[in-house]
Design an enzyme around this catalytic site. Structure first.
Site, PDB file in Angstrom:
ATOM      1  CB  SER A 104      89.636 -13.218-115.629  1.00 16.40           C
ATOM      2  OG  SER A 104      89.776 -12.312-114.556  1.00 16.40           O
ATOM      3  CE  LYS A 158      87.174 -10.797-112.354  1.00 14.61           C
ATOM      4  NZ  LYS A 158      87.665 -10.591-113.708  1.00 14.61           N
ATOM      5  CB  SER A 201      91.169 -10.045-112.443  1.00 15.12           C
ATOM      6  OG  SER A 201      90.329  -9.236-113.237  1.00 15.12           O
TER       7      SER A 201
END
Length: 413
Positions: free
Chosen positions: A119, A62, A59
């Site tokens: 997230s 992101k 993640s």
């Protein structure tokens, strides 16, 4: 007894100092298989652990999604929740926080919070669809942005970092450090990353409080970061720390993840950051060290000759210091064009540039050669030349005397 106590105290002090020194140099206890610490201001790399091997960023991906959102939307603009967002797996805002229906609206500001704090896997796809029309076009934009930033070892496949169906969603700790800096330079993203908890909502759903998953935030100087985890990637973390007006970026990849505990990657980050803030630079070259010797020719008598050659040692007049890591410094030496008769010890004669990745620093080269040294080296030539000139003058005077002496006698007659 007093001597014994004194000796005991000295022993304890030496033990503590030596323990701290060993601890400072030995970072083998971190569980992450890759790590880097990068100076936010200078670009210097302070600590490395396999920083160029490609691995899954999870993640942390992101951050790139956040950059493209910030470049294409204002905070108060609305994004539409899409079907591809609704199709994303768990750890999605619409599945784990509050139900969101396809077609519902969310402000770009709340989307940024849900993307970076919680997230949300679905939020990343919502952003992708609203920015580029679909996720494939958005991923292309992500890779173009990565190249623009100099992330030469990065290839994105998904907007949220999920890597179940790909083997090529890859990057490196070094590239993540570059991306983290670029993201933190954006005021909107910086503010979001610094937020511990916030209330967000969509147009047709209740307000919900979400909390930042970065457990180090607000501790030991940590002012921001982004977490990540997949089975392939392991536990990942990028963070920004500030201490005494100095800002460092740290990245740890493929750290240990224990369900219900999940502290290893955060401990890893604190360890490498404490080490890096306390680390002193190593000396690569000392002041006065000869960097290069060059051979130059010159005319003993300017503009006339004869020609002679001389070896000129070029040295630095300051220490060259750097952080010694697994990166080998590249050294580039350049020598200026110069006239030997016009130089002195303060004349710059060249440069030496030390490069480590994208960081470089240039130092000036000097020499102790001067015109007075050239005169000294050729003193016998000048003495001989002077004697020769003197003899020539004497001969000319004698000749003139003889000539004028004859003319005077003729005049008398």
């Amino acid at each position: 007894m007093k001597n014994f106590k004194k000796s005991l105290w000295i022993f304890l002090i030496l033990f503590i100092v030596s323990f701290n020194l060993v601890w400072a140099e030995d970072l083998s206890n971190i569980s992450g298989t890759q790590a880097i610490v990068y100076d936010y201001e200078t670009g210097e790399i302070i600590y490395t652990k396999d920083i160029d091997s490609k691995s899954y960023p999870a993640s942390i991906t992101k951050l790139m999604t956040a950059l493209l959102l910030a470049e294409n939307f204002n905070k108060d603009e609305m994004l539409t929740y899409t079907q591809s967002a609704a199709d994303q797996p768990a750890y999605s805002y619409g599945k784990n926080v509050e139900q969101v229906l396809v077609g519902d609206k969310m402000s770009a500001e709340d989307a940024m919070y849900a993307l970076l704090l919680y997230s949300g896997n679905d939020i990343a796809y919502m952003i992708a669809d609203n920015v580029s029309g679909d996720s494939a076009k958005f991923v292309n934009a992500m890779n173009l942005k990565a190249k623009e930033l100099g992330m030469t070892s990065t290839n994105f496949v998904t907007p949220n970092g999920i890597d179940d169906n790909t083997e090529v969603h890859l990057t490196t700790p070094y590239d993540i450090a570059i991306m983290t800096k670029a993201a933190f330079e954006n005021d909107w993203i910086e503010k979001t990353m610094k937020t511990e908890r916030v209330v967000v909502s969509t147009e047709n759903s209740r307000e919900r409080e979400i909390e930042n998953r970065n457990k180090n935030l607000g501790l030991n100087g940590c002012i921001g970061g982004k977490t990540g985890y997949t089975e392939k990637a392991g536990r990942c973390l990028t963070s920004i720390y500030k201490n005494n007006d100095r800002t460092l970026i740290g990245v740890v990849m493929n750290s240990e993840y224990i369900y219900g505990v999940d502290t290893a990657v955060f401990e890893d980050m604190n360890t490498i950051m404490e080490y890096s803030f306390n680390r002193e630079k190593d000396t690569l070259k000392k002041s006065g060290d000869i960097i290069k010797s060059v051979t130059a020719s010159y005319k003993v008598i300017p503009f006339i000759g004869p020609n002679r050659t001389i070896d000129i040692p070029l040295f630095i007049n300051e220490d060259i210091k750097y952080y010694k890591t697994e990166i080998e410094p590249k050294i580039d030496v350049k020598v200026n064009t110069f006239n030997l008769w016009k130089i002195d010890p303060s004349t710059p004669l060249g440069t030496i540039t030390i490069t480590l990745k994208d960081y470089s620093e240039t130092y000036t080269l000097y020499s102790d050669i001067s015109s007075s040294k050239l005169l000294k080296d050729n003193i016998f030539i000048y003495v001989g030349l002077g004697i020769g000139v003197l003899i020539l003058i004497i001969l000319i005077v004698i000749i003139f005397k003889k000539i004028f002496g004859r003319k005077k006698r003729r005049y008398r007659y």
